[in-house]
Design a protein around this motif. Structure first.
Motif, PDB file in Angstrom:
ATOM      1  N   ARG A 161       0.882  -1.173   0.000  1.00 16.96           N
ATOM      2  CA  ARG A 161       0.000   0.000   0.000  1.00 16.96           C
ATOM      3  C   ARG A 161       0.914   1.216   0.000  1.00 16.96           C
ATOM      4  NH1 ARG A 161      -5.262  -0.730   2.084  1.00 16.96           N
ATOM      5  NH2 ARG A 161      -5.446   1.520   1.857  1.00 16.96           N
ATOM      6  N   ASP A 162       0.969   1.895  -1.127  1.00 15.45           N
ATOM      7  CA  ASP A 162       1.938   2.980  -1.265  1.00 15.45           C
ATOM      8  C   ASP A 162       1.733   4.104  -0.250  1.00 15.45           C
ATOM      9  OD1 ASP A 162       3.966   2.422  -2.984  1.00 15.45           O
ATOM     10  OD2 ASP A 162       3.468   4.034  -4.398  1.00 15.45           O
ATOM     11  N   SER A 163       0.469   4.410   0.024  1.00 14.93           N
ATOM     12  CA  SER A 163       0.211   5.497   0.985  1.00 14.93           C
ATOM     13  C   SER A 163       0.748   5.121   2.361  1.00 14.93           C
ATOM     14  CB  SER A 163      -1.292   5.796   1.053  1.00 14.93           C
ATOM     15  OG  SER A 163      -1.987   4.657   1.515  1.00 14.93           O
ATOM     16  N   HIS A 164       0.689   3.836   2.690  1.00 17.77           N
ATOM     17  CA  HIS A 164       1.201   3.395   3.990  1.00 17.77           C
ATOM     18  C   HIS A 164       2.724   3.482   4.022  1.00 17.77           C
ATOM     19  CE1 HIS A 164      -2.663   0.861   4.873  1.00 17.77           C
ATOM     20  NE2 HIS A 164      -2.910   2.143   4.659  1.00 17.77           N
ATOM     21  N   MET A 165       3.328   3.169   2.874  1.00 17.09           N
ATOM     22  CA  MET A 165       4.790   3.261   2.807  1.00 17.09           C
ATOM     23  C   MET A 165       5.227   4.720   3.019  1.00 17.09           C
ATOM     24  SD  MET A 165       7.282   2.052  -0.308  1.00 17.09           S
ATOM     25  CE  MET A 165       7.191   3.488  -1.362  1.00 17.09           C
ATOM     26  N   ALA A 281      -7.905  -8.697  -7.848  1.00 15.31           N
ATOM     27  CA  ALA A 281      -9.178  -8.751  -7.103  1.00 15.31           C
ATOM     28  C   ALA A 281      -9.649  -7.345  -6.751  1.00 15.31           C
ATOM     29  CB  ALA A 281      -9.004  -9.587  -5.845  1.00 15.31           C
ATOM     30  N   ALA A 282      -8.717  -6.494  -6.313  1.00 11.87           N
ATOM     31  CA  ALA A 282      -9.088  -5.129  -5.928  1.00 11.87           C
ATOM     32  C   ALA A 282      -9.523  -4.328  -7.159  1.00 11.87           C
ATOM     33  CB  ALA A 282      -7.910  -4.452  -5.236  1.00 11.87           C
ATOM     34  N   LYS A 283      -8.773  -4.481  -8.237  1.00 10.12           N
ATOM     35  CA  LYS A 283      -9.033  -3.713  -9.457  1.00 10.12           C
ATOM     36  C   LYS A 283     -10.387  -4.079 -10.073  1.00 10.12           C
ATOM     37  CE  LYS A 283      -7.042  -3.031 -14.017  1.00 10.12           C
ATOM     38  NZ  LYS A 283      -6.065  -3.505 -14.981  1.00 10.12           N
ATOM     39  N   ASN A 284     -10.723  -5.344 -10.028  1.00  5.57           N
ATOM     40  CA  ASN A 284     -11.949  -5.800 -10.680  1.00  5.57           C
ATOM     41  C   ASN A 284     -13.155  -5.841  -9.756  1.00  5.57           C
ATOM     42  OD1 ASN A 284     -11.040  -6.387 -13.452  1.00  5.57           O
ATOM     43  ND2 ASN A 284      -9.658  -7.761 -12.390  1.00  5.57           N
ATOM     44  N   SER A 285     -12.969  -5.384  -8.538  1.00  8.54           N
ATOM     45  CA  SER A 285     -14.093  -5.365  -7.604  1.00  8.54           C
ATOM     46  C   SER A 285     -15.019  -4.188  -7.933  1.00  8.54           C
ATOM     47  CB  SER A 285     -13.566  -5.221  -6.172  1.00  8.54           C
ATOM     48  OG  SER A 285     -14.631  -4.987  -5.295  1.00  8.54           O
ATOM     49  N   ALA A 295      -5.981   1.500  -6.446  1.00  7.05           N
ATOM     50  CA  ALA A 295      -5.206   2.674  -6.885  1.00  7.05           C
ATOM     51  C   ALA A 295      -3.993   2.898  -5.991  1.00  7.05           C
ATOM     52  CB  ALA A 295      -6.112   3.905  -6.878  1.00  7.05           C
ATOM     53  N   ASP A 296      -4.076   2.410  -4.771  1.00  5.14           N
ATOM     54  CA  ASP A 296      -3.003   2.634  -3.796  1.00  5.14           C
ATOM     55  C   ASP A 296      -1.956   1.509  -3.808  1.00  5.14           C
ATOM     56  OD1 ASP A 296      -1.763   4.045  -1.717  1.00  5.14           O
ATOM     57  OD2 ASP A 296      -2.732   2.798  -0.205  1.00  5.14           O
ATOM     58  N   ILE A 297      -2.277   0.411  -4.511  1.00  5.11           N
ATOM     59  CA  ILE A 297      -1.363  -0.738  -4.506  1.00  5.11           C
ATOM     60  C   ILE A 297      -0.211  -0.511  -5.486  1.00  5.11           C
ATOM     61  CG2 ILE A 297      -1.128  -3.160  -5.236  1.00  5.11           C
ATOM     62  CD1 ILE A 297      -3.910  -3.685  -4.071  1.00  5.11           C
TER      63      ILE A 297
END
Lengths: 437, 298
Positions: A161-165, A281-285, A295-297
């Motif tokens: 998670r880029d925002s977490h980084m 999975a996130a993108k196609n949810s 978007a954050d991955i």
């Protein structure tokens, strides 16, 4: 009734060589083997169940194309990937079952005498598409002959998670062990911990613990098949694991293959090692929260250790034709057809690169650059090592990995269940049972 | 045709299909398993006779001994709990008058549900991140972080035992309930007239008359538990760090994914003495009159 007969199919597969863009890039001159499906042939294929939906849909479309082109009906059955291995083993033992089995890792080397020689197809595809990556030969060549065809591998990359980084104070992803540990510690301090599988998980457990070991210059066996796991390098790897483990979300000792996906998608971990399936999975949810997460991955390759080169283990996929098949020509024709650019490239695209190619030419598949988040998976086959590195593959390497010797050693040491030295000694003894020292 | 009038000959003839099935599906696989354990067979390759080499190798294998301990512990704890709770449930059900059939049908549900489905349900219940139990306890303010059900060796052992007990109770309870219903009410009436307490009625009427069926039910229960595979395979795969590996799961792991068929067969063969012992205890127990009457051997 198909409008194309078997002879047309021959022309089709041979002619495809000239027109294929990728093949042109590879600059290959390849002669397709003459594969005439047997009269009345039909095929049964057993493969692993999809990890991402696009894979199976496109695989079936390609299979239908093959049937239209040749008139050979193909029945494709899917099983959970860990269940394919036992079924393939039974098929090998009783000499009966599906004509083709798509399985994992070193299965082909457990019963090479039971498998059809596919050297002609492998040589043709290799010449046409820029050659096979070196690791393919390790997994599928026996006495200089190809006993199965490589399909690719489920590449692994760090899913972040880029925002977490950034919140943890890192603008770029660390490229070495020290930086990686610092990032994990910072993530933990921010309440967004990492999580890496330490349970008896064949995929995720083995991939990251083998990286840990190899990236410290350690290995279970050396070039002579001597067990060398009890070493200062392993000690360093396990000490590193102990520190990393302190930063993990609780419960990773119990994690099986699906756990890190679930925990990540639920926002309970911000960093893990996985295939592209989490992002898929996130993108196609349809859930807006998942879209936001997608978007954050970002994906990153595993840090490189003192050896100065990547040391990854990825989930290798093979394609085996069993000698008992009544339709060897049809089976070879099917696998050849599926590996040709017209089928393989769209298949990779449909699964947004879940399977990394075994043929160098497919590196230029646009799927790898369509989104920068796909790119870290592109070279998974190029850089991966084989389980049993740096020794020979076979029963001993298969047994050692199936018995989770490395996973258990790391888990014991990291969790403090055993002192580092004892964990190493136990792993050494267990490995020696397989390597019969 | 005359032979068909011979009872002995006819009896033997009628037994043939059953004997053939037993030989084909029980004796042959068992004998093959034992033979494999004495060879060095690997998947896809024929083996050669190596005597007791596999057993010698297992003797020095810490993971094998851990699986033996786990299996014995799992079987002992789960069987005791299934017996205690099953008997309790049977006694309660024996007193129920309303909706008797409905309640019994409901009670059988855990036994009817396919094992893998219930195992997956327990996998979620014990999940490190998504456990409903942890969630409830946190909401009640009793704990602050999730219970590490499957990540701690002893927690994991007790968790899989709980899953096995949940699944096995109906078999014990329904069987014992059938036994309870064969006890003549007149015995309880006589005991009541003699001024027996409830405990004395259980100890001197119910328990002695129930002992033969307890022996049979518990023998089966022990056999099922000792050879359990699905629950462990679906919930933990033998982890964490082999803390829940049973002999059956280790046998599979070594034989099939590991390719060492002979060693897997040796682990399975090593289970036989334990299983035979369980059967013999039950068999000889059933022969003893004192046992049948709830007494001891002395």
């Amino acid at each position: 009734m198909s409008s194309i007969n078997r002879r047309d199919f021959l022309k089709l597969t041979a002619g495809a060589a000239a027109g294929a863009t990728v093949a042109r890039e590879a600059g290959a001159q390849a002669n397709a083997p003459k594969l005439v499906p047997e009269k009345g042939a039909s095929l049964r294929v057993l493969r692993w169940k999809r990890f991402v939906a696009g894979d199976e849909e496109m695989w079936m479309k390609n299979t239908e194309k093959f049937t239209q082109a040749t008139g050979v009906p193909v029945r494709v059955d899917s099983e959970s990937w860990e269940d394919v291995r036992p079924k393939a083993a039974v098929a090998a033992n009783v000499s009966s079952g599906p004509d083709i089995i798509l399985s994992t890792f070193d299965d082909a080397l457990l019963y090479p005498e039971k498998l059809l020689d596919v050297t002609d197809v492998a040589d043709y595809l290799g010449a046409k598409y820029g050659g096979w990556y070196d690791v393919c030969e390790k997994y599928l060549k026996h006495n200089g002959r190809w006993v199965a065809l490589p399909l690719g591998c489920a590449g692994n990359a760090l899913v972040m998670r880029d925002s977490h980084m950034k919140a943890a104070g890192f603008d770029t992803f660390p490229k070495d062990h020290a930086g990686f540990l610092k990032l994990c510690q910072a993530l933990k301090a921010k309440g967004t911990p990492p999580g890496f599988t330490l349970g008896n998980a064949t995929g995720d457990g083995n991939t990251w613990t083998h990286w840990l070991l190899w990236s410290h210059g350690a290995k279970v066996i050396d070039d002579n098949n001597d067990v060398v796991v009890n070493s200062p390098q392993t000690e360093a790897a396990l000490e590193h694991a102990k520190e990393l483990y302190q930063t993990f979300v609780p419960g990773t000792l119990s994690w099986l293959d699906p756990n890190n996906n679930k925990a990540f998608l639920d926002g309970q971990v911000s960093l893990t090692l996985n295939g592209i399936s989490i992002f898929y999975a996130a993108k196609n949810s349809t859930d807006p929260k998942m879209k936001e997460m997608a978007a954050d991955i970002q994906h990153y390759n595993m840090p490189i250790g003192p050896g100065g080169r990547p040391t990854e283990l990825n989930l290798f996929f093979n394609q085996m034709i069993f000698k008992y098949t009544k339709f060897p020509q049809a089976a070879k024709a099917y696998l050849t057809f599926m590996m040709e650019q017209d089928q393989y490239a769209p298949w990779q695209q449909a699964s947004i690169g879940y399977v990394t190619q075994p043929l160098r030419a497919y590196e230029s598949n646009p799927i790898w650059t369509a989104d920068p988040r796909h790119t870290p998976y592109r070279d998974a086959m190029k850089v991966m090592l084989w389980n049993g590195y740096s020794g020979k593959m076979g029963y001993a390497s298969a047994g050692t990995m199936a018995d989770f010797v490395v996973v258990n050693m790391v888990a014991e040491a990291a969790s403090g269940q055993r002192p580092v030295k004892e964990a190493m000694e136990r792993a050494e003894k267990r490995a020696m049972r397989y390597y019969k020292v | 045709m005359k032979r068909l009038d011979d009872r002995n000959w006819l009896g033997a003839l009628f037994m043939l299909p059953a004997a053939a099935i037993l030989l084909l599906f029980l004796t042959y696989p068992l004998a093959l398993g034992v033979w494999l354990s004495l060879t060095d067979q690997k998947i896809g390759r024929p083996g050669e006779f190596v005597g007791l080499e596999n057993f010698r190798s297992l003797w020095g294998d810490a993971v094998f001994w851990l699986s033996v301990f786990n299996t014995l512990f799992y079987t002992a704890m789960a069987s005791v709990l299934k017996f205690a709770l099953g008997l309790w449930l049977a006694l309660l059900l024996n007193r129920v008058r309303l909706f008797r059939s409905f309640i019994r049908a409901i009670m059988l549900l855990p036994f009817i549900v396919p094992t893998v489905l219930s195992a997956i349900a327990f996998w979620w219940i014990f999940d490190a991140q998504f456990s409903i139990v942890s969630w409830v306890l946190i909401k009640l303010g009793l704990i602050t972080e999730n219970v590490n059900f499957l990540g701690d060796p002893w927690n994991a052992r007790w968790s899989v035992i709980a899953a096995n007990v949940w699944r096995g109770i109906p078999f014990v309870a329904i069987s014992l309930l059938a036994g309870l219903q064969t006890i003549p009410p007149s015995l309880y009436e006589a005991a009541t007239l003699d001024g027996a307490s409830r405990w004395q009625m259980f100890r001197y009427v119910t328990y002695p008359l129930l002992t033969p069926i307890i022996a049979v039910v518990m023998t089966f229960s022990v056999l099922f538990t000792f050879t359990d595979f699905q629950l462990i395979y679906a919930i933990t795969r033998g982890g964490p760090v082999n803390a829940t590996h049973l002999m059956a799961t280790l046998s599979f792991q070594r034989a099939i994914p590991g390719g060492q068929l002979a060693e897997g067969a040796a682990i399975a063969t090593a289970m036989i003495p334990f299983l035979v012992a369980a059967v013999l205890i039950s068999f000889f127990g059933l022969q003893r009159r004192k046992w049948q009457q709830g007494g001891g051997d002395a």
